[in-house]
Design a protein around this motif. Structure first.
Motif, PDB file in Angstrom:
ATOM      1  N   PHE A 348       0.850  -1.190   0.000  1.00 14.26           N
ATOM      2  CA  PHE A 348       0.000   0.000   0.000  1.00 14.26           C
ATOM      3  C   PHE A 348       0.887   1.241   0.000  1.00 14.26           C
ATOM      4  O   PHE A 348       1.794   1.375   0.833  1.00 14.26           O
ATOM      5  CB  PHE A 348      -0.922   0.015   1.213  1.00 14.26           C
ATOM      6  CG  PHE A 348      -2.000   1.057   1.144  1.00 14.26           C
ATOM      7  CD1 PHE A 348      -3.244   0.748   0.616  1.00 14.26           C
ATOM      8  CD2 PHE A 348      -1.772   2.346   1.593  1.00 14.26           C
ATOM      9  CE1 PHE A 348      -4.239   1.706   0.539  1.00 14.26           C
ATOM     10  CE2 PHE A 348      -2.760   3.317   1.525  1.00 14.26           C
ATOM     11  CZ  PHE A 348      -4.006   2.992   0.985  1.00 14.26           C
ATOM     12  N   LEU A 349       0.619   2.178  -0.926  1.00 12.08           N
ATOM     13  CA  LEU A 349       1.416   3.394  -1.078  1.00 12.08           C
ATOM     14  C   LEU A 349       0.551   4.626  -0.850  1.00 12.08           C
ATOM     15  O   LEU A 349      -0.556   4.711  -1.388  1.00 12.08           O
ATOM     16  CB  LEU A 349       2.033   3.456  -2.476  1.00 12.08           C
ATOM     17  CG  LEU A 349       2.910   2.262  -2.896  1.00 12.08           C
ATOM     18  CD1 LEU A 349       3.287   2.381  -4.370  1.00 12.08           C
ATOM     19  CD2 LEU A 349       4.152   2.167  -2.029  1.00 12.08           C
ATOM     20  N   ASP A 350       1.061   5.570  -0.067  1.00 10.39           N
ATOM     21  CA  ASP A 350       0.396   6.870   0.061  1.00 10.39           C
ATOM     22  C   ASP A 350       0.699   7.715  -1.170  1.00 10.39           C
ATOM     23  O   ASP A 350       1.696   7.484  -1.875  1.00 10.39           O
ATOM     24  CB  ASP A 350       0.869   7.586   1.322  1.00 10.39           C
ATOM     25  CG  ASP A 350       0.166   7.074   2.574  1.00 10.39           C
ATOM     26  OD1 ASP A 350      -0.664   6.151   2.445  1.00 10.39           O
ATOM     27  OD2 ASP A 350       0.462   7.587   3.679  1.00 10.39           O
ATOM     28  N   ASP A 351      -0.138   8.738  -1.421  1.00 15.82           N
ATOM     29  CA  ASP A 351       0.058   9.539  -2.633  1.00 15.82           C
ATOM     30  C   ASP A 351       1.086  10.644  -2.463  1.00 15.82           C
ATOM     31  O   ASP A 351       1.338  11.411  -3.409  1.00 15.82           O
ATOM     32  CB  ASP A 351      -1.271  10.118  -3.122  1.00 15.82           C
ATOM     33  CG  ASP A 351      -1.890  11.107  -2.148  1.00 15.82           C
ATOM     34  OD1 ASP A 351      -1.303  11.346  -1.076  1.00 15.82           O
ATOM     35  OD2 ASP A 351      -2.975  11.641  -2.445  1.00 15.82           O
ATOM     36  N   ALA A 374       6.225  -2.870   8.201  1.00 20.24           N
ATOM     37  CA  ALA A 374       6.369  -1.410   8.299  1.00 20.24           C
ATOM     38  C   ALA A 374       7.718  -1.052   8.905  1.00 20.24           C
ATOM     39  O   ALA A 374       8.367  -1.865   9.567  1.00 20.24           O
ATOM     40  CB  ALA A 374       5.239  -0.825   9.148  1.00 20.24           C
ATOM     41  N   VAL A 375       8.123   0.197   8.696  1.00 17.22           N
ATOM     42  CA  VAL A 375       9.356   0.737   9.273  1.00 17.22           C
ATOM     43  C   VAL A 375       9.038   1.343  10.639  1.00 17.22           C
ATOM     44  O   VAL A 375       8.087   2.116  10.775  1.00 17.22           O
ATOM     45  CB  VAL A 375       9.972   1.800   8.343  1.00 17.22           C
ATOM     46  CG1 VAL A 375      11.129   2.521   9.034  1.00 17.22           C
ATOM     47  CG2 VAL A 375      10.449   1.161   7.047  1.00 17.22           C
ATOM     48  N   GLY A 415       2.440   4.746   4.908  1.00 18.17           N
ATOM     49  CA  GLY A 415       3.046   5.404   3.758  1.00 18.17           C
ATOM     50  C   GLY A 415       3.554   4.409   2.744  1.00 18.17           C
ATOM     51  O   GLY A 415       3.339   4.547   1.539  1.00 18.17           O
ATOM     52  N   MET A 416       4.261   3.378   3.230  1.00 15.61           N
ATOM     53  CA  MET A 416       4.723   2.282   2.401  1.00 15.61           C
ATOM     54  C   MET A 416       4.673   1.032   3.284  1.00 15.61           C
ATOM     55  O   MET A 416       5.529   0.831   4.127  1.00 15.61           O
ATOM     56  CB  MET A 416       6.141   2.543   1.899  1.00 15.61           C
ATOM     57  CG  MET A 416       6.543   1.732   0.671  1.00 15.61           C
ATOM     58  SD  MET A 416       6.687  -0.049   0.926  1.00 15.61           S
ATOM     59  CE  MET A 416       7.944  -0.145   2.191  1.00 15.61           C
ATOM     60  N   VAL A 493      10.813   7.737  -0.477  1.00 16.55           N
ATOM     61  CA  VAL A 493      10.786   8.938   0.360  1.00 16.55           C
ATOM     62  C   VAL A 493       9.337   9.369   0.530  1.00 16.55           C
ATOM     63  O   VAL A 493       8.538   9.278  -0.398  1.00 16.55           O
ATOM     64  CB  VAL A 493      11.631  10.081  -0.241  1.00 16.55           C
ATOM     65  CG1 VAL A 493      13.105   9.743  -0.162  1.00 16.55           C
ATOM     66  CG2 VAL A 493      11.230  10.386  -1.674  1.00 16.55           C
ATOM     67  N   HIS A 494       9.040   9.846   1.723  1.00 15.28           N
ATOM     68  CA  HIS A 494       7.660  10.158   2.085  1.00 15.28           C
ATOM     69  C   HIS A 494       7.565  11.619   2.516  1.00 15.28           C
ATOM     70  O   HIS A 494       8.180  12.026   3.496  1.00 15.28           O
ATOM     71  CB  HIS A 494       7.224   9.234   3.237  1.00 15.28           C
ATOM     72  CG  HIS A 494       5.763   9.268   3.513  1.00 15.28           C
ATOM     73  ND1 HIS A 494       5.162   8.514   4.504  1.00 15.28           N
ATOM     74  CD2 HIS A 494       4.739   9.968   2.933  1.00 15.28           C
ATOM     75  CE1 HIS A 494       3.863   8.736   4.514  1.00 15.28           C
ATOM     76  NE2 HIS A 494       3.592   9.627   3.578  1.00 15.28           N
TER      77      HIS A 494
END
Length: 533
Positions: A348-351, A374-375, A415-416, A493-494
């Motif tokens: 799942f990726l955030d925009d 997750a990190v 986020g990732m 990168v987020h």
């Protein structure tokens, strides 16, 4: 002070000061007197005189009458010196005055308060003030500057809130132009994906990514960076989920800007049967949350008018009003097992992320039966970003939270994320999420104030597998001091935070990481005046 000793050691002359004509002359009658004793006596008188001069200076600071060195000498040598308190009372007097509160209206319309430290020092040198007046002036200046700094900081937070919550006219223009293109151009209404590629949407041999967004430009950057950095783009399937109003612009963009050989699916929430045929708990919770939030907060004007709370708490309340925290796009990830019943694993990726490396190795990570890869955010070189624990998100003064969780437990980030949907379906994670969202609404948002991460931290508790920080570098939307080289070398990168890369308030030194994947020569981009900087 001058000390003279004759070569024969029979005469010793002591001159106390330059302006003192008298001198002390000692005649040594006999060599039988110990020279060592004489030498120690001279040292004693020397230090005694220096001590007297120091006491004189201290009394001058304490505010006593000014006196010459000789005049003060008598004061120091009077009998009461033995009972004299040697410490100065200046610090205690200054501390006492500085501790006295100043009313919020006391400094209004005052024109005699120094505006800078330079003005303050100039006034002190000219006025010859004593310690008490010095402390009063210092307290007024510092308090006045604190009030101005606080007001400026709050105004900054308010402007950032408005800038980050509003839709830039360039993005609004892009949506309108694409919607118009969808209506007038058949090529902008292509089925995504084409009929022959539909079976790949449920084929677990592909790498499946999910992106939920109502921002066409942001989604285009995520998709382009993902595909361009993939070593096997023909195995990439990107599922883009959007809302009803953004569906046509989103479909038009990806119909006209293909990322072949990757497979792109664009789908609106109303296209999912489960979303329209029964009650969706997250939508009910969002409606209640919005009602409570509007009543509880009182709007941005009421928040800014608060004269007691610290600016950082006011900033947190303003952030809670951001529309994204009540957006279905932000909550929808909790329904991934229902939305993709045939898939075993998705990323799942955030925009607001940018992919900078091939993500296929994520499918080789052994999750050890956990649901969420997750990190963690409690360890790392950047202590500002990577120092988050549960107590940063949850209110541990509330018994419902303190009884069940450890405040020092490490947090993790959205986020990732790698989601093992097969393992997820065997848990009650989704139910737990909705339960705690409802509890927070009932308690007037006293369990946590904003975002989908706090209920996520609770729902996925015990079901998180930690992955290498290389795969997800955070903070580019609120940590201005982020190293460009460090960010450039990260896998993903987020830009989490207010300073989104498509906004004018973005950090300019970090924005090139995002603009790299925007084609500024594109007709739609140029037509809406979307520029590189």
């Amino acid at each position: 002070m001058l000390l003279q000793i004759s070569p024969s050691l029979r005469h010793v002359t002591l001159l106390p000061g330059k302006g003192l004509r008298e001198f002390i002359k000692v005649r040594i009658a006999s060599r039988r007197l110990s020279y060592r004793i004489l030498f120690y006596l001279l040292l004693f008188f020397t230090f005694l005189l220096r001590f007297v001069f120091v006491l004189t200076a201290v009394d001058g600071i304490d505010g006593e009458n000014k006196c010459s060195t000789i005049g003060c000498l008598g004061i120091k040598l009077r009998p009461k010196i033995l009972g004299r308190k040697l410490e100065s009372t200046v610090p205690e007097e200054i501390y006492g005055i500085l501790d006295q509160p100043i009313g919020k209206d006391e400094l209004e319309r005052r024109s005699d308060i120094p505006q800078t430290l330079e003005e303050f020092m100039t006034e002190m040198k000219k006025g010859g003030y004593d310690a008490r007046t010095f402390a009063i002036k210092l307290r007024e200046m510092v308090t006045f500057m604190e009030q101005r700094t606080r007001m400026a900081k709050i105004q900054e937070y308010l402007y950032r809130h408005v800038a980050s919550s509003s839709i830039p006219k360039q993005l609004h223009c892009l949506d309108l132009r694409l919607a118009n293109e969808h209506t007038n151009n058949a090529e902008a209404r292509l089925q995504l994906p084409s009929a022959e590629l539909v079976p790949a949407l449920v084929d677990n041999s592909y790498f499946h990514y999910v992106l939920a967004s109502d921002n066409v430009l942001a989604a285009s950057v995520v998709a382009k960076s993902l595909v361009h950095n993939s070593l096997q783009p023909e195995r990439v399937v990107l599922h883009i989920i959007t809302d009803r109003k953004t569906y046509y612009p989103m479909q038009a963009w990806f119909s006209l800007h293909t990322l072949s050989p990757a497979i792109i699916e664009v789908k609106a929430l109303h296209h999912f049967d489960w979303f329209t045929k029964r009650k969706v708990p997250v939508l009910e919770a969002m409606e209640k949350d919005q009602n409570v939030r509007s009543r509880f907060r009182g709007g941005s004007s009421a928040i800014v008018a608060n004269t007691i709370e610290k600016p950082k708490f006011i900033a947190a309340k303003l952030q809670a009003l951001s529309p994204k925290y009540n957006s279905v796009m932000n909550h929808i990830r909790i329904h991934l097992p229902e939305m993709f019943p045939s898939l075993d694993k998705v990323v799942f990726l955030d925009d607001d992320i940018v992919v900078q490396t091939d993500l296929s190795p994520l499918w080789d990570i052994d999750m050890n039966g956990k649901v969420n890869g997750a990190v963690e955010t409690c360890t790392g070189q950047d202590k500002f970003v990577m120092s988050k624990r549960l107590n940063n998100y949850l209110n541990f003064s509330h018994p419902l939270i303190s009884k069940k969780f450890d405040p020092n437990e490490c947090a993790w980030a959205y986020g990732m994320n790698i989601f093992d949907l097969e393992a997820w379906r065997k848990t009650n994670i989704s139910y737990t999420y909705h339960y705690w969202v409802e509890q927070n609404t009932k308690s007037d948002l006293s369990l946590w104030q904003l975002g989908t991460l706090p209920p996520g931290l609770i729902a996925f508790h015990g079901n998180v597998h930690t992955i290498d920080p290389f795969w997800h570098m955070m903070g580019l939307g609120y940590q201005e001091n982020t190293s460009f080289d460090d960010a450039k070398n990260a896998g993903v990168v987020h830009f989490n935070g207010r300073a989104k890369p498509w906004l004018d308030i973005a950090f300019r030194q970090l924005r090139p990481l995002w603009t790299k994947y925007v084609d500024f020569s594109d007709n739609f981009i140029k037509g809406c005046h979307i520029r590189r900087s």
